[in-house]
Structures are given as C-alpha cells and as structure tokens.
Motif scaffolding. Structure first.
Motif, PDB file in Angstrom:
ATOM      1  N   ARG A  81      34.613  38.571  48.465  1.00 13.66           N
ATOM      2  CA  ARG A  81      34.076  39.807  47.871  1.00 13.66           C
ATOM      3  C   ARG A  81      34.632  40.015  46.537  1.00 13.66           C
ATOM      4  NH1 ARG A  81      35.362  43.041  51.593  1.00 13.66           N
ATOM      5  NH2 ARG A  81      36.926  44.133  51.084  1.00 13.66           N
ATOM      6  N   PHE A  82      35.987  39.699  46.284  1.00 11.68           N
ATOM      7  CA  PHE A  82      36.614  39.854  45.122  1.00 11.68           C
ATOM      8  C   PHE A  82      36.022  38.840  44.004  1.00 11.68           C
ATOM      9  CE2 PHE A  82      39.955  38.480  41.892  1.00 11.68           C
ATOM     10  CZ  PHE A  82      40.271  39.467  41.382  1.00 11.68           C
ATOM     11  N   ILE A  83      35.921  37.583  44.415  1.00 12.36           N
ATOM     12  CA  ILE A  83      35.281  36.411  43.477  1.00 12.36           C
ATOM     13  C   ILE A  83      33.802  37.095  43.196  1.00 12.36           C
ATOM     14  CG2 ILE A  83      34.745  34.300  43.527  1.00 12.36           C
ATOM     15  CD1 ILE A  83      37.343  33.521  44.996  1.00 12.36           C
ATOM     16  N   GLU A  84      33.052  37.253  44.090  1.00 17.17           N
ATOM     17  CA  GLU A  84      31.739  37.705  43.845  1.00 17.17           C
ATOM     18  C   GLU A  84      31.878  38.695  42.916  1.00 17.17           C
ATOM     19  OE1 GLU A  84      29.968  38.348  47.698  1.00 17.17           O
ATOM     20  OE2 GLU A  84      29.820  36.358  48.329  1.00 17.17           O
ATOM     21  N   THR A  85      32.548  39.817  43.142  1.00 19.82           N
ATOM     22  CA  THR A  85      32.898  41.111  42.345  1.00 19.82           C
ATOM     23  C   THR A  85      32.923  40.665  40.864  1.00 19.82           C
ATOM     24  OG1 THR A  85      33.186  42.357  44.046  1.00 19.82           O
ATOM     25  CG2 THR A  85      33.826  43.028  41.697  1.00 19.82           C
ATOM     26  N   VAL A  86      33.962  39.973  40.531  1.00 20.90           N
ATOM     27  CA  VAL A  86      34.767  39.576  39.005  1.00 20.90           C
ATOM     28  C   VAL A  86      33.386  38.641  38.512  1.00 20.90           C
ATOM     29  CG1 VAL A  86      36.957  40.303  39.477  1.00 20.90           C
ATOM     30  CG2 VAL A  86      36.177  37.883  40.072  1.00 20.90           C
ATOM     31  N   ARG A  87      32.869  37.700  39.200  1.00 24.05           N
ATOM     32  CA  ARG A  87      31.991  36.807  38.676  1.00 24.05           C
ATOM     33  C   ARG A  87      30.707  37.491  38.262  1.00 24.05           C
ATOM     34  NH1 ARG A  87      32.319  31.483  42.475  1.00 24.05           N
ATOM     35  NH2 ARG A  87      34.115  30.449  41.331  1.00 24.05           N
ATOM     36  N   ALA A  88      30.372  38.846  38.847  1.00 25.82           N
ATOM     37  CA  ALA A  88      29.089  39.211  38.460  1.00 25.82           C
ATOM     38  C   ALA A  88      29.325  40.475  37.388  1.00 25.82           C
ATOM     39  CB  ALA A  88      28.729  40.232  39.713  1.00 25.82           C
ATOM     40  N   ILE A  89      30.414  40.567  36.783  1.00 23.89           N
ATOM     41  CA  ILE A  89      30.826  41.654  35.729  1.00 23.89           C
ATOM     42  C   ILE A  89      30.871  40.586  34.646  1.00 23.89           C
ATOM     43  CG2 ILE A  89      32.438  43.164  34.692  1.00 23.89           C
ATOM     44  CD1 ILE A  89      33.174  43.744  37.629  1.00 23.89           C
ATOM     45  N   PRO A  90      29.993  40.475  33.432  1.00 27.01           N
ATOM     46  CA  PRO A  90      29.816  39.848  32.447  1.00 27.01           C
ATOM     47  C   PRO A  90      30.994  39.997  31.521  1.00 27.01           C
ATOM     48  CG  PRO A  90      27.982  41.618  32.461  1.00 27.01           C
ATOM     49  CD  PRO A  90      28.806  41.536  33.634  1.00 27.01           C
TER      50      PRO A  90
END
Length: 155
Positions: A81-90
């Motif tokens: 969830r953390f990795i998906e979150t930070v990758r989605a923030i440009p």
C-alpha cells in the motif's frame, strides 16, 4: 566493459543527443562498431533509457523537500500500500528504502510550501505512518545524473 565503452557512456551521460558520427569520432571508432557497442550496452541493460532533464525552477517547481518516513508496520500488505501510494504521487521523484533510524527517504519537488502540504496530506491519508519528518533544500550544490564509471572499466 572496456575504456572505450566507458568513454561512450561518459559522453552520452553528459549529452544523450550526441549523434552517432560525433560519438564515434570522439572515441576513435567508425560509426558501425560504435553503433554495435551502443546496442550491446542497451541489450545488457547498461543503458536502460534516455530522457530529457528539465530545470525544475523553469517549471515552477522551486521547492525540494527530503521526507523521512518511519513506520511501525513492515508487513507485505502495508508495504504494498505504501509503495503504491508514493508511486502514484507525481511530486515524489525518488523513493529509497533505508537502513538505520528511518525506513524510507522521499525526494519531493513542488512549487511551494502549500504544494508540499498537499503532498503530505495525500501521503498520510493513504497509509498509516509512525513519523514523517521533512527537510527543505536551501541551495543545490551539485546535481547530476551521471554515474561514475571508474568501477567497471576492464583494462
């Protein structure tokens, strides 16, 4: 990898728009062997992509923040969830999993403090964190994407 490959990589890291003929001339090769070497470096994944580097200040991205994240959760579900979150923030350009007292280090580029606050709110809304601490860059002393090549050259 030999000295000539390293010379080619150094030139390409400085300016990826250099033409094949100019590159070949700079490393004392004819274009065909130079092209073959380039293809081999690409095939082996040494050259993984070519990009355009932009000046953040000209794009109104004058604030760089380094965000230190600590978590008390390290399970697969939280990590995913953390990795998906930070990758989605440009605005988050780089993400490192760290050793030591912090778990992750993020490089964030935004226009201003309000832009940073927006990123911060998206981050803490999406995933539970133990601690988030930020430092803001006052001045860029050195910025490069060129990797040192002295460690791979075979004589």
């Amino acid at each position: 990898m030999d000295k000539r490959d390293a010379q080619m990589l150094a030139l390409l890291q400085a300016d990826a728009t250099i033409g094949l003929n100019d590159l070949a001339k700079a490393v004392n090769l004819s274009p065909t062997p130079c092209w073959r070497r380039l293809q081999k470096l690409r095939d082996e994944g040494v050259i993984c992509r070519q990009v355009v580097l932009c000046d953040p200040t000209k794009l109104k991205l004058g604030l760089t923040a380094f965000v230190m994240v600590r978590s008390n959760q390290h399970g697969d579900a939280w990590t995913t969830r953390f990795i998906e979150t930070v990758r989605a923030i440009p605005e988050i350009l780089e993400i490192y999993r760290m050793s030591g007292e912090i778990d992750y280090l993020l490089k964030v580029v935004v226009p201003d403090i309000a832009g940073y606050d927006s990123v911060y709110k998206r981050l803490i809304k999406s995933v539970e964190l133990l601690d988030v601490s930020s430092s803001f860059s006052m001045e860029v002393i050195k910025r490069t994407t060129a990797l040192p090549l002295d460690y791979v050259v075979k004589e």
